[in-house]
Scaffold this active site. Structure first.
Site, short mmCIF file in Angstrom:
data_model
loop_
_atom_site.label_atom_id
_atom_site.label_comp_id
_atom_site.label_asym_id
_atom_site.label_seq_id
_atom_site.Cartn_x
_atom_site.Cartn_y
_atom_site.Cartn_z
N HIS A 142 -10.70 0.14 -0.35
CA HIS A 142 -11.28 0.67 0.77
C HIS A 142 -10.01 0.77 1.81
O HIS A 142 -8.91 0.55 1.39
CB HIS A 142 -12.15 -0.69 1.58
CG HIS A 142 -13.08 0.01 2.56
ND1 HIS A 142 -12.36 0.01 4.10
CD2 HIS A 142 -14.11 0.16 2.98
CE1 HIS A 142 -13.02 0.32 4.84
NE2 HIS A 142 -14.58 0.65 4.15
N TYR A 143 -10.38 1.95 2.73
CA TYR A 143 -9.18 2.36 3.47
C TYR A 143 -8.86 1.08 4.42
O TYR A 143 -7.50 1.06 5.20
CB TYR A 143 -9.59 3.45 4.40
CG TYR A 143 -10.42 3.31 5.64
CD1 TYR A 143 -10.23 2.60 6.69
CD2 TYR A 143 -11.79 3.51 5.34
CE1 TYR A 143 -11.35 2.48 7.55
CE2 TYR A 143 -12.82 3.30 6.09
CZ TYR A 143 -12.49 2.87 7.24
OH TYR A 143 -13.59 2.71 8.34
N ARG A 144 -9.54 -0.12 4.52
CA ARG A 144 -9.13 -1.21 5.54
C ARG A 144 -8.04 -2.10 4.87
O ARG A 144 -8.11 -2.22 3.63
CB ARG A 144 -10.30 -1.92 5.83
CG ARG A 144 -11.01 -1.18 6.90
CD ARG A 144 -12.15 -1.99 7.57
NE ARG A 144 -13.01 -1.08 8.88
CZ ARG A 144 -14.10 -1.05 8.70
NH1 ARG A 144 -14.97 -1.62 8.04
NH2 ARG A 144 -14.59 -0.12 9.61
N ARG B 277 0.94 -1.33 0.00
CA ARG B 277 0.07 0.06 -0.08
C ARG B 277 0.93 1.22 -0.05
O ARG B 277 0.63 2.36 -0.79
CB ARG B 277 -1.00 -0.03 1.05
CG ARG B 277 -2.05 0.92 1.21
CD ARG B 277 -3.10 0.97 2.19
NE ARG B 277 -4.49 1.30 1.35
CZ ARG B 277 -5.42 0.85 1.82
NH1 ARG B 277 -5.62 0.02 2.63
NH2 ARG B 277 -6.60 1.21 0.95
#
Length: 180
Positions: A127-129, A112
């Site tokens: 998604h941010y997760r 990431r």
């Protein structure tokens, strides 16, 4: 067919560990359903880098990527970082709506970081997760070492192989560690 429950698995191979100095040289993606069944494999892309970038790799990366054949594939590739990002996004858009899937893989935070620095459009698609298999690996090592030790990886350090192993490893932890 797009489904917000589908999971996007990604793996990157890089010239090193510092996203401000090093670059992505290979990427692959797989989309699974929520039960970890593979729905589609995305493009496996060796990203062209100039010779001076490859010459700047440390000893481990030079040896590993040389032995696997990745360095030669990078030399022969004509695909740029921007083209690799666009190809991967085009694939993912067929399977998963934007910002619905966590980024899935092993030690995925590192991938990431590189996406944020080098492929921000792709990083923004997730998604941010994070769904990081290495979290379960660390917990199993502490709470159920026999479960951790019973899964063996091939360690080819090729992006598609690494994703397949991450999915298999999560299945292993689901079946032997997580009580459902």
């Amino acid at each position: 067919m797009q489904n917000p429950q589908n999971l996007i698995w990604i793996d990157l191979e890089m010239t090193g560990l510092d996203p401000d100095r090093d670059v992505i040289i290979e990427m692959a993606t797989i989309v699974t359903d929520s039960d970890l069944n593979t729905l589609a494999e995305g493009p496996v892309i060796a990203i062209h880098q100039p010779e001076e970038v490859l010459a700047g790799m440390d000893e481990w990366n030079t040896r590993q990527h040389g032995q696997s054949g990745l360095t030669q594939r990078v030399r022969e590739s004509t695909v740029s970082m921007a083209e690799a990002e666009a190809q991967t996004l085009a694939f993912l858009e067929q399977w998963v709506p934007k910002r619905s899937s966590p980024i899935c893989g092993n030690s995925i935070c590192q991938d990431r970081r590189f996406l944020y620095r080098h492929m921000p459009r792709l990083e923004g698609y997730f998604h941010y997760r994070n769904l990081d298999v290495s979290t379960l690996k660390e917990l199993a090592a502490r709470w159920a070492p026999q479960v951790r030790e019973s899964f063996k990886k091939g360690n080819t350090h090729l992006a598609l192989d690494d994703i397949r192993e991450s999915i298999a490893e999560l299945r292993h932890y689901r079946d032997h560690f997580i009580k459902l």
